[in-house]
Each structure stands twice: as structure tokens, then as C-alpha cells.
Scaffold this motif. Structure first.
Motif, PDB file in Angstrom:
ATOM      1  N   GLU A   1       0.818  -1.184  -0.043  1.00 23.75           N
ATOM      2  CA  GLU A   1      -0.099   0.084   0.008  1.00 23.75           C
ATOM      3  C   GLU A   1       0.764   1.447  -0.120  1.00 23.75           C
ATOM      4  O   GLU A   1       0.765   2.241  -0.580  1.00 23.75           O
ATOM      5  N   ARG A   2       1.902   1.156   0.842  1.00 25.35           N
ATOM      6  CA  ARG A   2       2.820   2.475   0.838  1.00 25.35           C
ATOM      7  C   ARG A   2       3.632   2.764  -0.528  1.00 25.35           C
ATOM      8  O   ARG A   2       3.668   3.642  -0.964  1.00 25.35           O
TER       9      ARG A   2
ATOM     10  N   ARG B   1       2.850   1.273  -3.660  1.00 22.83           N
ATOM     11  CA  ARG B   1       1.801   1.660  -4.797  1.00 22.83           C
ATOM     12  C   ARG B   1       1.065   3.084  -4.334  1.00 22.83           C
ATOM     13  O   ARG B   1      -0.206   3.111  -5.295  1.00 22.83           O
ATOM     14  N   ASP B   2       1.118   3.569  -3.128  1.00 20.62           N
ATOM     15  CA  ASP B   2       0.266   4.696  -2.911  1.00 20.62           C
ATOM     16  C   ASP B   2      -1.134   4.317  -2.904  1.00 20.62           C
ATOM     17  O   ASP B   2      -2.011   5.142  -3.444  1.00 20.62           O
TER      18      ASP B   2
ATOM     19  N   HIS C   1      -2.854   2.201  -4.784  1.00 18.74           N
ATOM     20  CA  HIS C   1      -3.509   1.956  -6.182  1.00 18.74           C
ATOM     21  C   HIS C   1      -3.918   0.601  -6.219  1.00 18.74           C
ATOM     22  O   HIS C   1      -3.059  -0.374  -6.031  1.00 18.74           O
TER      23      HIS C   1
END
Length: 146
Positions: free
Chosen positions: A93-94, A96-97, A99
Motif C-alpha cells: 500500500e505504501r 503503490r500509494d 492504487h
């Protein structure tokens, strides 16, 4: 995928690839999971975990809408919890921000299962809780978020 096939074998469930009217499915009476031939790895892995969820949770086919909907949700939740490692989720999550499609690819699951997993997360302050319940200390997993 191999671990899921091994689990199916241990549970006495046969997994086959076969074309049919419906893409894939679980036949409780025959202890049989049918996967569509030619599925991509992420999809096959996610569908197999979902169908194993039906077996493990003791679901029986029903045409009664509310029960069928609940069974599908429960099978998706079981699959998401068994395919997605929470620590890996936090890392992806971190990176791929958030996405969704990129995260699903990195986690090797169908986007639908990632959405289900996300729906089971609750972020409070600097921590993320997986499957929280009422009462102090009642959660499946807690992770500090920086």
C-alpha cells in the motif's frame, strides 16, 4: 497456488479444470471445485481460495438471495484473509500509494479480494486493525502505521 491445491487434497476436495456454463464453482455434494481452463494465475488462485472457503465454512447451495449473498461474502473474506499477508499489504500500500490494481498485482490476488480485504481493515490513529470487534483488545491483527 500449490499450497491451496495441497489444502484441497488434505480436505478431500478434488480440483479440476473444466468448461461449464458457470465459470467456476464448488459442488458440496461431490466435494469438487471446478476452475475454468486458461485462467490467469491471480484469478485461479483467488477463485480456488474462494471456493475452498465455501467448503471450509460448510456452505450449501441455496437459491435464497440473502443467504447466498452472505455465503459469497464469507467465502471472499476467508479467501482474502488466507491469501493476503497483512504486513505485505501495508508495504505494498505504501509503495503503490493505495492504487488498487497495482496492489492486487503485487499481492498476487484478484482486485475483488483486495477490495474485500480493505473492507475488513479499520485505521484508527497510527494503527491499522484487521477484523476489529467490540471490546478492548478484540482484533485479528494490529499494525502500527507510520
Amino acid at each position: 497456488m500449490q499450497a491451496l491445491l495441497q489444502l484441497a487434497a488434505e480436505l478431500g476436495v478434488t480440483v479440476i479444470e473444466k468448461r461449464a456454463t458457470h465459470c467456476s464453482g464448488y459442488r458440496a455434494d461431490e466435494r469438487l471445485i471446478r476452475l475454468s481452463p486458461g485462467m490467469k494465475r491471480r484469478s485461479a488462485r483467488s477463485v480456488l481460495a474462494h471456493e475452498l472457503g465455501h467448503h471450509i465454512l460448510g456452505h450449501r447451495p441455496t437459491e435464497f438471495g440473502p443467504i447466498r449473498k452472505r455465503q459469497e461474502r464469507e467465502a471472499n473474506e476467508w479467501a482474502a484473509l488466507h491469501l493476503i499477508d497483512h504486513a505485505k499489504y501495508v508495504e505494498v500500500e505504501r509503495i503503490r500509494d493505495g492504487h488498487l490494481e497495482s496492489m492486487a498485482f503485487d499481492l498476487d490476488v484478484a482486485t475483488e479480494l483486495l477490495t474485500v480485504f480493505r473492507s475488513m481493515l479499520h485505521r484508527i490513529g497510527d494503527a491499522t486493525y484487521l477484523d476489529p470487534r467490540m471490546g478492548a483488545g478484540q482484533w485479528l491483527l494490529r499494525t502500527e502505521v507510520v
